[in-house]
Design an enzyme around this catalytic site. Structure first.
Site, short mmCIF file in Angstrom:
data_model
loop_
_atom_site.label_atom_id
_atom_site.label_comp_id
_atom_site.label_asym_id
_atom_site.label_seq_id
_atom_site.Cartn_x
_atom_site.Cartn_y
_atom_site.Cartn_z
N SER A 126 -6.11 85.60 16.05
CA SER A 126 -6.38 86.58 17.11
C SER A 126 -5.82 86.10 18.43
O SER A 126 -5.76 84.89 18.70
CB SER A 126 -7.90 86.74 17.23
N TYR A 153 -17.18 83.00 17.34
CA TYR A 153 -16.18 83.75 16.58
C TYR A 153 -14.77 83.28 16.95
O TYR A 153 -13.96 82.93 16.08
CB TYR A 153 -16.31 85.26 16.84
N LYS A 157 -11.55 81.02 14.80
CA LYS A 157 -10.11 81.30 14.66
C LYS A 157 -9.30 80.06 15.03
O LYS A 157 -8.35 79.69 14.34
CB LYS A 157 -9.71 82.50 15.55
#
Ligand code: UD1
Length: 343
Positions: A126, A153, A157
């Site tokens: 992302s 979150y 990544k």
């Protein structure tokens, strides 16, 4: 034709990618625990492609069940790893769940890939890894500095990218492509698959379409006092079908031995930054539907402005996200209307 294992293939980006892969002749096995998706998505994929993907309802953290999947499909040549928990707010409240799900599943996958001689992985990353880039790095290229993640979150990544790099360093057979997505929106033009948020949507587009459909009273625009031309935040909204096609290009690149490095990174965006208010205005223009909205305070943790420099993906993958915004927003609305018809 090669078989691709698509984890999270019943999800939003996973289902669109499955369609594009199958339309190019790839065999697809989906593994998905259906924690944030619906089994009916397989019907949508079948209706579009004319063929049903193989499917196993399996949690990627379940080593034994995943072992079974690799054993059942010895012809898997690449993995596209979408499966992950992805709600930023929830990740702040339940960090361990996010670290367990997102990091554990990648480790399990890499172990099984090695054991079964599967060498290629595409990982869903992302643009969140860049945080708020400084003015010198806008639009954002792949060389922009990675910044400390603002949520568990986002951290998963970053950590997963590093796990892949470390494993590639240790295992010369492993080939990886990390795809850093900007903001995926829209739905398949057939309106047979699209985004299916559970509960109140956190992302902009599903909130817009649900408000236009009368499911939500009004859209809250989070802030109009940012340092941007109209004061609202700027993002790079990329059509989910364009994004899906980039995955096919990435798989092709690895399977044909074209990768220039063992781990390659691509930013996937349009190169065009749009503000929240521009999205609202364009949506109203394109659909002719009323969209009540109100400007409210900023949302905590929001980045002011970020959009991609997609030159590397354009040049190296031979891929471009060029669907006009109006068409993308129309597809999102068509999908919302399709959902209403089904009820
Ligand atoms: C968010 C996540 C990002 C994740 C991505 C997944 C944050 C800070 N970032 O990105 O890590 O990869 O989702 O798609 O949560 N907005 C409104 N009203 C709404 C909803 C959103 O004004 O009801 C605005 C936001 O302030 C933002 C823009 O719309 O400016 C896009 O928001 P969203 O769709 O949530 O995506 P991101 O925040 O960019």
């Amino acid at each position: 034709m090669s078989r691709i294992l698509v984890t999270g293939g019943a999800g939003y980006i996973g289902s669109h990618t499955t369609v594009e892969l199958m339309q190019q002749g790839y065999k697809v096995t989906i593994v998905d625990n259906l924690s944030n998706s619906n089994i009916n998505v397989l019907d949508g994929i079948e209706a579009i492609v004319g063929q049903r993907p193989d499917f196993a309802q399996v949690d990627c953290n379940d080593q034994a069940a995943m072992e079974q999947v690799f054993a059942t499909y010895p012809d898997i040549e690449a993995v596209i790893h979408f499966a992950a928990s992805k709600a930023v707010g929830e990740s702040v409240e339940k960090p361990l769940l996010y670290y367990r799900n997102n990091i554990g599943s990648l480790i399990t996958l890499l172990e099984l890939m090695k054991k079964h001689g599967v060498r290629n992985i595409v990982f869903s990353s992302s643009c969140t890894v860049y945080g708020q880039p400084d003015a010198d790095h806008l639009p954002v290229g792949e060389d922009a500095p990675i910044q400390k993640a603002l949520s568990p979150y986002g951290n998963t990544k970053q950590i997963n990218e590093e796990i892949i790099r470390d494993e590639a360093h240790a295992d010369a057979n492993l080939q990886a492509i990390l795809l850093r997505y900007f903001n995926p929106i829209g739905a398949h033009p057939s309106a047979l698959i699209g985004e299916l948020p559970l509960g109140v949507p956190q992302n902009l587009l599903p909130f817009v379409t649900q408000t236009a459909a009368g499911i939500r009273k009004e859209l809250k625009v989070f802030g109009d006092d940012y340092n941007t031309p109209d004061g609202s935040c700027i993002r790079d909204y990329i059509y989910v079908v364009d994004l899906a096609k980039a995955h096919v290009k990435a798989v092709e690149r690895m399977l044909t031995g074209k990768s220039a490095e063992q781990v390659e990174v691509f930013n996937l965006g349009t190169g065009r930054g749009l503000s929240v208010l521009e999205i609202v205005r364009t949506f109203i223009e394109v659909t002719g539907v009323n969209l009540p909205y109100q400007i409210v305070g900023r949302r905590e943790g929001d980045i002011e402005q970020v959009w991609a420099n997609p030159k590397k993906a354009n040049d190296v993958l031979g891929w471009r996200a060029d669907t006009p915004t109006a068409d993308i927003l129309a597809s999102a609305w068509k999908w919302q209307c399709h959902l209403a018809d089904k009820k």
